[in-house]
Design a protein around this motif. Structure first.
Motif, mmCIF file in Angstrom:
data_model
loop_
_atom_site.group_PDB
_atom_site.id
_atom_site.type_symbol
_atom_site.label_atom_id
_atom_site.label_comp_id
_atom_site.label_asym_id
_atom_site.label_seq_id
_atom_site.Cartn_x
_atom_site.Cartn_y
_atom_site.Cartn_z
ATOM 1 N N ILE A 171 18.370 -19.374 24.249
ATOM 2 C CA ILE A 171 17.068 -20.008 24.481
ATOM 3 C C ILE A 171 17.231 -21.240 25.365
ATOM 4 O O ILE A 171 16.441 -21.475 26.276
ATOM 5 N N ASN A 172 18.266 -22.026 25.113
ATOM 6 C CA ASN A 172 18.474 -23.238 25.902
ATOM 7 C C ASN A 172 18.824 -22.931 27.356
ATOM 8 O O ASN A 172 18.444 -23.674 28.253
ATOM 9 N N LEU A 173 19.536 -21.841 27.590
ATOM 10 C CA LEU A 173 19.925 -21.502 28.960
ATOM 11 C C LEU A 173 18.846 -20.742 29.721
ATOM 12 O O LEU A 173 18.631 -20.997 30.902
ATOM 13 N N PHE A 174 18.174 -19.797 29.047
ATOM 14 C CA PHE A 174 17.298 -18.878 29.749
ATOM 15 C C PHE A 174 15.825 -19.006 29.389
ATOM 16 O O PHE A 174 14.990 -18.341 29.990
ATOM 17 N N GLY A 175 15.485 -19.804 28.385
ATOM 18 C CA GLY A 175 14.098 -19.908 27.948
ATOM 19 C C GLY A 175 13.744 -18.776 26.995
ATOM 20 O O GLY A 175 14.582 -17.943 26.652
ATOM 21 N N HIS A 176 12.485 -18.734 26.581
ATOM 22 C CA HIS A 176 12.035 -17.719 25.632
ATOM 23 C C HIS A 176 11.680 -16.426 26.354
ATOM 24 O O HIS A 176 10.876 -16.425 27.273
ATOM 25 N N ASN A 177 12.309 -15.323 25.952
ATOM 26 C CA ASN A 177 12.005 -13.980 26.449
ATOM 27 C C ASN A 177 12.144 -13.858 27.969
ATOM 28 O O ASN A 177 11.198 -13.454 28.667
ATOM 29 N N PRO A 178 13.336 -14.149 28.527
ATOM 30 C CA PRO A 178 13.518 -14.041 29.976
ATOM 31 C C PRO A 178 13.391 -12.592 30.441
ATOM 32 O O PRO A 178 13.883 -11.675 29.790
ATOM 33 N N SER A 179 12.745 -12.398 31.565
ATOM 34 C CA SER A 179 12.443 -11.045 32.047
ATOM 35 C C SER A 179 13.706 -10.242 32.355
ATOM 36 O O SER A 179 13.747 -9.040 32.105
ATOM 37 N N PHE A 180 14.772 -10.875 32.892
ATOM 38 C CA PHE A 180 15.963 -10.111 33.251
ATOM 39 C C PHE A 180 16.684 -9.569 32.019
ATOM 40 O O PHE A 180 17.249 -8.472 32.063
ATOM 41 N N ILE A 181 16.628 -10.292 30.908
ATOM 42 C CA ILE A 181 17.237 -9.790 29.675
ATOM 43 C C ILE A 181 16.364 -8.688 29.081
ATOM 44 O O ILE A 181 16.863 -7.649 28.646
ATOM 45 N N LYS A 182 15.072 -8.900 29.092
ATOM 46 C CA LYS A 182 14.147 -7.882 28.587
ATOM 47 C C LYS A 182 14.304 -6.580 29.364
ATOM 48 O O LYS A 182 14.382 -5.498 28.777
#
Length: 54
Positions: free
Chosen positions: A11-22
């Motif tokens: 969460i600290n690195l990518f924020g909440h629900n990053p599109s590339f991970i999704k």
């Protein structure tokens, strides 16, 4: 939808629900879900993890 196993680090690195991970999760789930050593990724993950303990 993102599973965070790094005690909040994701969460600290990518924020909440990053599109590339999704998108990566959806792509992998579309291929099917294997359990344990049945996955085609086992060898790659083992090789990468080996570097952590050297």
């Amino acid at each position: 939808m993102v599973t965070n196993i790094m005690m909040g680090l994701g969460i600290n690195l990518f924020g909440h629900n990053p599109s590339f991970i999704k998108e990566a999760l959806i792509t992998q789930m579309d291929k099917g879900i294997q359990i344990g050593p049945q996955s085609e990724l086992v060898g790659k993950v083992a090789e990468e993890k080996e570097g952590y303990s050297s």
